[in-house]
Scaffold this motif. Structure first.
Motif, PDB file in Angstrom:
ATOM      1  N   VAL A  68      63.279  18.382  64.336  1.00 10.89           N
ATOM      2  CA  VAL A  68      62.800  18.840  65.640  1.00 10.89           C
ATOM      3  C   VAL A  68      62.890  20.357  65.745  1.00 10.89           C
ATOM      4  N   VAL A  69      64.015  20.917  65.300  1.00 13.44           N
ATOM      5  CA  VAL A  69      64.203  22.368  65.362  1.00 13.44           C
ATOM      6  C   VAL A  69      63.170  23.084  64.493  1.00 13.44           C
ATOM      7  N   LEU A  70      62.931  22.564  63.297  1.00 17.14           N
ATOM      8  CA  LEU A  70      61.945  23.192  62.406  1.00 17.14           C
ATOM      9  C   LEU A  70      60.542  23.132  63.006  1.00 17.14           C
ATOM     10  N   ALA A  71      60.191  21.995  63.607  1.00 21.35           N
ATOM     11  CA  ALA A  71      58.856  21.863  64.207  1.00 21.35           C
ATOM     12  C   ALA A  71      58.701  22.800  65.408  1.00 21.35           C
ATOM     13  N   LEU A  72      59.731  22.877  66.247  1.00 16.12           N
ATOM     14  CA  LEU A  72      59.675  23.780  67.395  1.00 16.12           C
ATOM     15  C   LEU A  72      59.602  25.235  66.959  1.00 16.12           C
ATOM     16  N   ALA A  73      60.423  25.598  65.968  1.00 15.11           N
ATOM     17  CA  ALA A  73      60.425  26.976  65.468  1.00 15.11           C
ATOM     18  C   ALA A  73      59.095  27.320  64.808  1.00 15.11           C
ATOM     19  N   SER A  74      58.522  26.362  64.095  1.00 11.41           N
ATOM     20  CA  SER A  74      57.223  26.590  63.463  1.00 11.41           C
ATOM     21  C   SER A  74      56.145  26.858  64.506  1.00 11.41           C
ATOM     22  N   GLY A  75      56.193  26.119  65.615  1.00  9.32           N
ATOM     23  CA  GLY A  75      55.224  26.342  66.684  1.00  9.32           C
ATOM     24  C   GLY A  75      55.418  27.671  67.374  1.00  9.32           C
ATOM     25  N   LEU A  76      56.668  28.019  67.640  1.00 12.54           N
ATOM     26  CA  LEU A  76      56.966  29.296  68.288  1.00 12.54           C
ATOM     27  C   LEU A  76      56.496  30.464  67.424  1.00 12.54           C
ATOM     28  N   MET A  77      56.789  30.383  66.131  1.00 13.20           N
ATOM     29  CA  MET A  77      56.445  31.467  65.206  1.00 13.20           C
ATOM     30  C   MET A  77      54.959  31.475  64.848  1.00 13.20           C
ATOM     31  N   GLY A  78      54.454  30.290  64.496  1.00 20.31           N
ATOM     32  CA  GLY A  78      53.101  30.224  63.948  1.00 20.31           C
ATOM     33  C   GLY A  78      51.999  30.136  64.970  1.00 20.31           C
ATOM     34  N   ILE A  79      52.332  29.789  66.229  1.00 25.57           N
ATOM     35  CA  ILE A  79      51.306  29.681  67.266  1.00 25.57           C
ATOM     36  C   ILE A  79      51.551  30.695  68.378  1.00 25.57           C
TER      37      ILE A  79
END
Length: 297
Positions: A68-79
């Motif tokens: 969950v943390v990786l998916a949230l961080a990926s969205g914050l960073m990549g989007i």
């Protein structure tokens, strides 16, 4: 030619992303980049949530805390961050010139895939990479009439490069999570991280001014189309490419977005398309054929 689900999704993502970028460039005349990014991802989140719920029969996937943390961080960073910077660079450089900046993406994913995912490419994939990179460089090289002042160009290029680098990091860090969990749910969690970050920026007094806009100036039907096709469909296909194909292969096939971008820019926005661009298109699609000729070792 060996085209699997992941390769097909990566190419589909490139085409739909290019379509969305053309719409985003037109929307950029009435919406600031941060607001455009928030609206697009917010609309996709609202539509994707019930679709993801139905796709698993109303059963929540067993995501670990780390996933969950990786998916949230990926969205914050990549989007939230990367896409906002991308739209800003798009406004400054134009659709065609962003193709030049985008050349950084696949080499970065190749490097990180080698270092962190243990991925290797075979001879056909390396040949395809060289041809795609050469074709994109040809098709996206700006002619003289696209030139801007050096300071303007330098700022746009720096913003664009930062955006592309963040996109590369955000997808590589999510590769193993994508392989282990349902695609639509990971896309949904990633979007939630992005929208949360954008809402926080919109509420923060120091950045609130970057979200101001005049609702009367916004072409709302075009925004909806850009969100659902250029953002929503493209994102699902993009993540699906990385779920079902090696990151290095998906990244190289994603480079064809620059070709689709310049073709659409010529047809839709009347941007110049000369013999060099035509040669670049042919070279790029030859490289794609080489990429699909054999899978990496």
């Amino acid at each position: 030619m060996n085209i699997g689900l992941g390769e097909a999704m990566a190419l589909g993502s490139a085409a739909t992303w290019a379509f969305g970028v053309i719409l985003a460039r037109q929307l950029g005349r009435s919406l600031p980049p941060a607001t455009l990014n928030l609206f697009k991802n917010g609309l996709v989140l609202l539509v994707l949530a019930p679709v993801a719920w139905i796709s698993t029969g109303g059963v929540l996937p067993a995501l670990t805390g780390t996933q969950v943390v990786l998916a949230l961080a990926s969205g914050l960073m990549g989007i939230a961050v990367a896409d906002t910077l991308y739209f800003r660079a798009l406004n400054e450089l134009g659709a065609g010139r962003m193709g030049v900046v985008g050349n950084l993406y696949s080499p970065l994913v190749l490097l990180m895939g080698y270092l962190f995912l243990g991925e290797r490419l075979g001879p056909w994939q390396w040949l395809g990479f060289a041809l795609v990179a050469g074709g994109v460089a040809l098709v996206a090289r700006p002619p003289k009439q696209w030139q801007t002042t050096p300071a303007h160009t330098a700022r746009g290029v720096l913003i664009g490069l930062t955006s592309i680098a963040l996109m590369a990091v955000s997808i590589v860090m999510l590769k193993h999570v994508l392989e282990a969990q349902p695609l639509l749910w990971i896309t949904l969690v990633r979007l939630a991280g992005a929208v949360a970050g954008l809402v926080a920026l919109a509420a923060w007094p120091k950045t609130r001014r970057h979200f101001r806009f005049d609702p009367k100036q916004v072409p709302w039907p075009r925004l909806l189309l850009a969100a659902l096709c250029g953002q929503g469909l493209s994102m699902v296909l993009w993540l699906g490419g990385y779920k079902y194909a090696p990151a290095a292969v998906a990244a190289i096939l994603n480079e064809s977005a620059s070709v689709f971008l310049v073709i659409l820019g010529a047809v839709w926005l009347r941007e110049p398309l000369g013999r060099r661009a035509v040669a670049g298109v042919a070279l790029t699609f030859t490289g794609i054929a080489c990429m699909l000729a054999a899978r990496p070792i």
